[in-house]
Write an enzyme that holds these catalytic residues in place. Structure first.
Site, PDB file in Angstrom:
ATOM      1  N   GLU A 189       0.819  -1.211   0.000  1.00 49.25           N
ATOM      2  CA  GLU A 189       0.000   0.000   0.000  1.00 49.25           C
ATOM      3  C   GLU A 189       0.851   1.259   0.000  1.00 49.25           C
ATOM      4  OE1 GLU A 189      -3.616   0.298   2.100  1.00 49.25           O
ATOM      5  OE2 GLU A 189      -3.585  -1.776   2.740  1.00 49.25           O
ATOM      6  N   ASP A 190       0.397   2.237  -0.764  1.00 56.71           N
ATOM      7  CA  ASP A 190       0.887   3.613  -0.665  1.00 56.71           C
ATOM      8  C   ASP A 190       2.375   3.757  -0.932  1.00 56.71           C
ATOM      9  OD1 ASP A 190      -1.718   4.037   0.110  1.00 56.71           O
ATOM     10  OD2 ASP A 190      -1.269   4.594   2.170  1.00 56.71           O
ATOM     11  N   CYS A 230      -6.445   4.698  -2.588  1.00 57.68           N
ATOM     12  CA  CYS A 230      -6.762   3.278  -2.713  1.00 57.68           C
ATOM     13  C   CYS A 230      -8.171   2.966  -3.211  1.00 57.68           C
ATOM     14  CB  CYS A 230      -6.519   2.571  -1.376  1.00 57.68           C
ATOM     15  SG  CYS A 230      -7.402   3.284   0.022  1.00 57.68           S
ATOM     16  N   ASP A 280      -0.694  -0.385  -4.505  1.00 60.38           N
ATOM     17  CA  ASP A 280      -2.087  -0.077  -4.850  1.00 60.38           C
ATOM     18  C   ASP A 280      -2.337   1.364  -5.254  1.00 60.38           C
ATOM     19  OD1 ASP A 280      -1.892   1.115  -2.328  1.00 60.38           O
ATOM     20  OD2 ASP A 280      -3.863   0.414  -1.670  1.00 60.38           O
TER      21      ASP A 280
END
Length: 626
Positions: A42-43, A81, A243
């Site tokens: 993530e991120d 996201c 993501d």
């Protein structure tokens, strides 16, 4: 078991998805298909050694790249996201199915749009998700996955069934920067981009980000070893990707490279090498977008993509020609409204800001939990920044255009003076217009309108997109002499036309003063609360502040629609004197959601207590929930 609407979607040939899955598993496979494993972080941007970052410590991803395919220019469809995950799940652009284009919304999927687990399960695949969903639409994970939980695993599949498994890690999530992560990289090691102040807080967050990337790389290595130990490595195509873009300041939520560019490495074992377009150890520079992922999954298993999917397969049996462009978008992020569209070819990036009257750096409670954001904003308020660093907190130009090779930090906007890049700029303008029309971009529809939706926005006459786009271009990028044409559209029969006419007048501020009476009359006749918000804010800037603030206070107190109240709060945030509306604002300060954050910021600004270092988040909110 009672089936919900998603479970009852009708598959081609009249069998439901549920029965198709059962039928496929009861019959022998007609041919062998690869297992597919997605490892999702993530991120994060490509702060990865294989991408040439000298500070990165990512040996597992680096090794995967040496034996696989590294995609150099991969982009999420949104710099956050939830809209991106809608796209990854459905193969449909989130802006084609509003409100999926907004952060944390619940879009309605028409019955003919199926998710990729449904397609794969109908072919006999065992599909698991471990475990983040955040799909930005009204869908029950249990209806589309064999298992979606922290315990979901391909090892639980029936004997002989191929699998599609997703493992998601939050190690690099934005919230992990709320603390300090020590490791091999120290604050003095990092490079600070020129749009940020070179401060201890910014350097600490960058160093923590690198150290979190190292920890995330260990997660990737664990999943790869797990696959090897299970004896499945030679049967499984493995994707590693992130993501959305990174979470350092001006990354997540923003339509720059650092907000939209992600990492992706794919390992295709020898057994399935015929499904790859290049040999192992290769790089691919052509743009790839998240819109291409579902078509690629279908191509890997030998299926044709449905005609409603606009993406292009980059692996498998139906590999398309390389793309020229990747497109991106932003609408509401958390409690703040903006409207941006962008396109890149990997060398240049073009950005169009449809709300230039709003700054990039609107205060977002969750985002401002990062000490680097807090420090950046505090220094802006103290007048300590350079012009390049201050730009983030000021109104935007209508267009931005960057040469990423010469200016990787995207600080030299060439839109007004592109020089040798003028041909590229014009081509990107045209490509973006064509893309928005092709996907029926819903972004111009105000959130909460009954016109939102994949099906609703396509009803004849409901949403004349070409006309709307032309009007919005005049509203956001036009000249002062167009104000009379904008005012004339306030009487249109179409809500979206009226909305953008009102927005154009608002953007012109005092320049719309000759039409104050027309704006007041339009407000009194207007039935759409979303249009009323814009008209009311516009009135405040043309000498009718009392009428405008009174209307915004009324909408804030009386509206039963949360999004209308949030739009009213956003409008009041940019009003010089909202004092008569403050009782309605203060009544929302304790709201645990977006309304509370926006109201708290406005209340603190008005009473002089706002401090960027003091959180706007409710103290009971879990830190990893964005």
């Amino acid at each position: 078991m009672k089936l919900n609407r998603r479970q009852a979607i009708t598959a081609i040939g009249a069998a439901s998805v549920t029965s198709a899955c059962a039928t496929a598993r009861s019959m022998p496979m007609s041919r062998e298909r690869p297992n597919i494993l997605w490892i999702v972080s993530e991120d994060n941007n490509p702060f990865i050694g294989a991408y040439g970052d000298p500070l990165a410590h990512t040996p597992n991803i680096d090794a995967m790249a040496r034996g696989g395919i590294l995609y150099r220019n991969v982009y999420s469809n949104a710099p956050v996201c939830a809209p991106s995950r809608f796209c990854l799940l459905t193969g449909i652009n989130p802006e084609s199915a509003a409100p999926a284009n907004h952060m944390r919304a619940e879009a309605r999927l028409p019955d003919f749009i199926r998710t990729y687990p449904e397609y794969l399960r109908a072919l006999g695949y065992y599909c698991t998700n471990n475990s983040k969903t955040d799909y930005n639409c009204k869908i029950e994970p249990d209806a589309i996955w064999d298992e979606s939980s922290r315990d979901a695993h391909y090892r639980n599949r029936p004997e002989g069934a191929p699998f599609m498994a997703v493992f998601n890690t939050e190690i690099t999530h934005e919230s992990r920067l709320f603390g300090v992560t020590e490791g091999k990289v120290s604050p003095e090691d990092v490079r600070v981009p020129p749009y940020l102040p070179d401060s201890p807080e910014v350097r600490r967050d960058f160093a923590s980000y690198y150290n979190l990337m190292e920890k995330m790389d260990l997660f990737v290595g664990d999943r790869l070893r797990e696959l090897e130990e299970a004896g499945l490595a030679e049967d499984t195509i493995v994707f590693y990707y992130s993501d959305n873009g990174g979470c350092m300041p001006r990354s997540k939520r923003y339509c720059y490279e650092e907000g939209q560019r992600v990492a992706m490495v794919v390992h295709v074992p020898e057994k399935w090498r015929h499904l790859a377009p290049v040999p192992a150890g290769s790089e691919i520079a052509a743009p790839v977008s998240f819109i291409d992922f579902v078509p690629t999954l279908l191509s890997l298993v030998g299926e044709q993509q449905p005609r409603e999917m606009p993406g292009k397969a980059f692996l498998g049996q139906n590999i398309a020609d390389p793309k020229v462009y990747a497109f991106g978008m932003r609408n509401r992020m958390d409690e703040r409204y903006d409207f941006i569209r962008t396109v890149t070819d990997g060398r240049y990036r073009y950005i169009r800001n449809y709300m230039p009257h709003r700054p990039w750096g609107q205060v977002v409670g969750f985002e401002w939990m990062l000490r680097s954001y807090q420090d950046w904003h505090a220094r802006y308020l103290a007048g300590e920044l350079t012009p390049v660093q201050s730009r983030f907190f000021e109104p935007k130009p209508y267009e931005e255009f960057y040469d990423l090779a010469a200016d990787p930090d995207e600080i030299d906007n060439l839109a007004g003076n592109p020089g040798s890049g003028s041909g590229v700029l014009n081509a990107m303008r045209k490509a973006l217009d064509e893309h928005m029309l092709a996907i029926n971009d819903n972004g111009f529809i105000p959130e909460g309108s009954l016109l939102e939706g994949y099906v609703e926005s396509r009803q004849p006459g409901a949403y004349p997109l070409a006309q709307v786009m032309a009007l919005a271009a005049r509203a956001a990028g036009g000249t002062a002499d167009e104000v009379d044409a904008l005012a004339a559209e306030l009487s249109s029969d179409n809500e979206v036309i009226r909305y953008w006419a009102a927005t154009g007048l608002l953007i012109r501020g005092e320049g719309a003063a000759p039409f104050a009476g027309a704006m007041q009359a339009a407000l009194e006749a207007e039935s759409s609360p979303q249009v009323r918000v814009v008209l009311a804010e516009g009135l405040i800037h043309v000498g009718r502040a009392e009428a405008g603030v009174t209307e915004l206070a009324r909408l804030l107190a009386d509206s039963s629609a949360e999004m209308v109240r949030l739009q009213a709060l956003n409008a009041l945030t940019y009003v010089a004197d909202p004092s008569t509306a403050m009782p309605a604002v203060e009544a929302l300060v304790d709201d645990p959601g977006y309304l509370g954050r926006a109201a708290s910021y406005l209340a603190r600004v008005q009473d002089g207590t706002f401090d960027p270092h003091v959180s706007l988040m409710p103290p009971w909110r879990e830190p990893g929930s964005q």
